[in-house]
Enzyme design. Structure first.
Site, PDB file in Angstrom:
ATOM      1  N   ASN A  10       0.716  -1.416   0.068  1.00 15.76           N
ATOM      2  CA  ASN A  10       0.120   0.110   0.013  1.00 15.76           C
ATOM      3  C   ASN A  10       0.852   1.156  -0.211  1.00 15.76           C
ATOM      4  OD1 ASN A  10      -1.781   2.049   0.429  1.00 15.76           O
ATOM      5  ND2 ASN A  10      -2.270   1.317   2.783  1.00 15.76           N
ATOM      6  N   TRP A  11       1.015   1.934  -0.983  1.00 14.05           N
ATOM      7  CA  TRP A  11       1.814   3.092  -1.300  1.00 14.05           C
ATOM      8  C   TRP A  11       1.445   4.276  -0.580  1.00 14.05           C
ATOM      9  CZ3 TRP A  11       3.916   3.114  -7.142  1.00 14.05           C
ATOM     10  CH2 TRP A  11       4.558   1.900  -7.390  1.00 14.05           C
ATOM     11  N   LYS A  12       0.024   4.163  -0.293  1.00 13.95           N
ATOM     12  CA  LYS A  12      -0.574   5.456   0.267  1.00 13.95           C
ATOM     13  C   LYS A  12      -0.387   6.655  -0.396  1.00 13.95           C
ATOM     14  CE  LYS A  12      -0.192   3.465   4.807  1.00 13.95           C
ATOM     15  NZ  LYS A  12      -0.092   3.454   6.217  1.00 13.95           N
ATOM     16  N   HIS A  96      -9.594   0.850   5.792  1.00 10.44           N
ATOM     17  CA  HIS A  96      -8.295   1.158   6.443  1.00 10.44           C
ATOM     18  C   HIS A  96      -8.235   2.050   7.422  1.00 10.44           C
ATOM     19  CE1 HIS A  96      -3.978   2.403   6.928  1.00 10.44           C
ATOM     20  NE2 HIS A  96      -3.757   1.607   6.150  1.00 10.44           N
ATOM     21  N   GLU A  98      -6.801   4.699   8.201  1.00  8.42           N
ATOM     22  CA  GLU A  98      -6.383   6.085   7.932  1.00  8.42           C
ATOM     23  C   GLU A  98      -7.808   6.581   7.296  1.00  8.42           C
ATOM     24  OE1 GLU A  98      -2.935   5.702   5.701  1.00  8.42           O
ATOM     25  OE2 GLU A  98      -1.822   5.023   7.718  1.00  8.42           O
ATOM     26  N   GLU A 168      -4.709  -5.135  11.204  1.00  3.31           N
ATOM     27  CA  GLU A 168      -3.761  -3.848  11.218  1.00  3.31           C
ATOM     28  C   GLU A 168      -3.932  -3.219  12.583  1.00  3.31           C
ATOM     29  OE1 GLU A 168      -2.238  -2.870   7.320  1.00  3.31           O
ATOM     30  OE2 GLU A 168      -3.740  -1.443   7.473  1.00  3.31           O
ATOM     31  N   GLY A 174       2.771   2.573  10.757  1.00  5.79           N
ATOM     32  CA  GLY A 174       3.716   3.797  10.603  1.00  5.79           C
ATOM     33  C   GLY A 174       4.368   3.920  11.856  1.00  5.79           C
ATOM     34  N   SER A 214       3.779  -1.729  10.504  1.00  2.69           N
ATOM     35  CA  SER A 214       5.138  -1.877  10.620  1.00  2.69           C
ATOM     36  C   SER A 214       5.962  -3.194  10.492  1.00  2.69           C
ATOM     37  CB  SER A 214       5.788  -1.259  11.953  1.00  2.69           C
ATOM     38  OG  SER A 214       5.263  -0.034  12.260  1.00  2.69           O
ATOM     39  N   GLY A 235       3.012  -1.024   4.279  1.00  4.12           N
ATOM     40  CA  GLY A 235       2.982   0.481   3.973  1.00  4.12           C
ATOM     41  C   GLY A 235       4.268   0.713   3.750  1.00  4.12           C
ATOM     42  N   GLY A 236       5.019   1.562   4.791  1.00  2.00           N
ATOM     43  CA  GLY A 236       6.287   2.143   4.360  1.00  2.00           C
ATOM     44  C   GLY A 236       7.445   1.237   3.835  1.00  2.00           C
TER      45      GLY A 236
END
Ligand code: PGA
Length: 250
Positions: A10-12, A96, A98, A168, A174, A214, A235-236
């Site tokens: 997930n590149w966000k 998600h 976010e 998650e 993150g 993470s 993610g990251g």
């Protein structure tokens, strides 16, 4: 969806078009063919160009980070599942944390979005997870039960059999603080028990459940070894070479 190994990136809201193309090319050239299903989830403007690069390679799929509750119409700034299907998207993230926190999306929105996705042959990756406060107060199992059953109650078994789930924990997203393998396994097994109570043991055993929060090149192997963890929503660490190491961590 049948249970299988999955790694989704997930590149966000990151990367320019040029960097997005280089990243996919790097991922393709550093990933061996395997039985791991790989999903690349870039921002909307990069879906089509990323799809062009991915289409030559087996085992890679395209996902989107969101979709609207309607099929079309006067919803300035929104993107529908219908549109996602037309650019070759096979997966979409729904629920998600976010979207829950920053955009105040609720279960009622997720139900409509998932219906739209399924109607357009797009597999929903439905995300659930508790906050740190909820875990500290011992509410994590009840929060997960609520986030799950509010959706399950709206879908028949045939529809739910097309879902991917992602656990998650919000406190791990993150933050660099990952759930331990024991915490992830405990919650994934609990999620299967909720699915078993709600539907049956076959669906509980067949649903892919990803861990997210993470997850990185160092901890992926330990997490993926847990019997009820089928892979990761990353993610990251999906924005660089670590993603390739994670794909190779089963
Ligand atoms: P993270 O994000 O890997 O950067 O913690 C995971 C996610 O939000 O899906």
């Amino acid at each position: 969806m049948s249970r299988q190994k999955i790694v989704a990136g997930n590149w966000k809201m990151n990367k320019s078009l040029k960097d997005a193309k280089s990243l996919v090319e790097m991922i393709l050239s550093n990933t061996k063919d395997s039985d791991v299903l790989k999903i690349i989830i870039p921002p909307f403007p990069y879906l089509e160009p990323v799809k062009q690069i991915l289409s030559a390679r087996k085992g890679f799929y395209l996902g989107a980070q969101n979709c609207h509750t309607n099929t079309s119409g006067a919803f300035t700034g929104e993107v529908s599942a219908n549109m996602l299907q037309s650019v070759g998207c096979q997966y979409v993230i729904i629920g998600h944390s976010e979207r829950r926190n920053y955009f105040k999306e609720k279960s009622t929105d997720f139900v409509l979005k998932i219906r739209e996705a399924l109607k357009h042959d797009i597999i929903p990756i439905y995300c659930i997870g508790e906050t740190l406060e909820e875990r500290k107060n011992g509410y994590h199992f009840s929060v997960i039960t609520e986030q799950l059953t509010s959706i399950l109650s709206e879908f028949k078994l045939e529809d739910f059999s097309r879902f991917v789930l992602a656990y998650e924990p919000v406190w791990a997203i993150g933050t660099g603080e990952t759930a331990t393998a024991a915490q992830a396994q405990e919650m994934h097994a609990f999620i299967r028990s909720v699915l078993c109570d709600f539907y049956d043991s076959a669906i509980a055993g067949n649903t892919p459940i990803l861990y997210g929060g993470s997850c990185n090149a160092q901890n992926a192997r330990e997490l993926f070894q847990c019997p009820d963890v089928d892979g990761g929503l990353i993610g990251g660490a999906s924005l660089n070479e670590d993603f390739c190491t994670i794909i190779g961590s089963f």
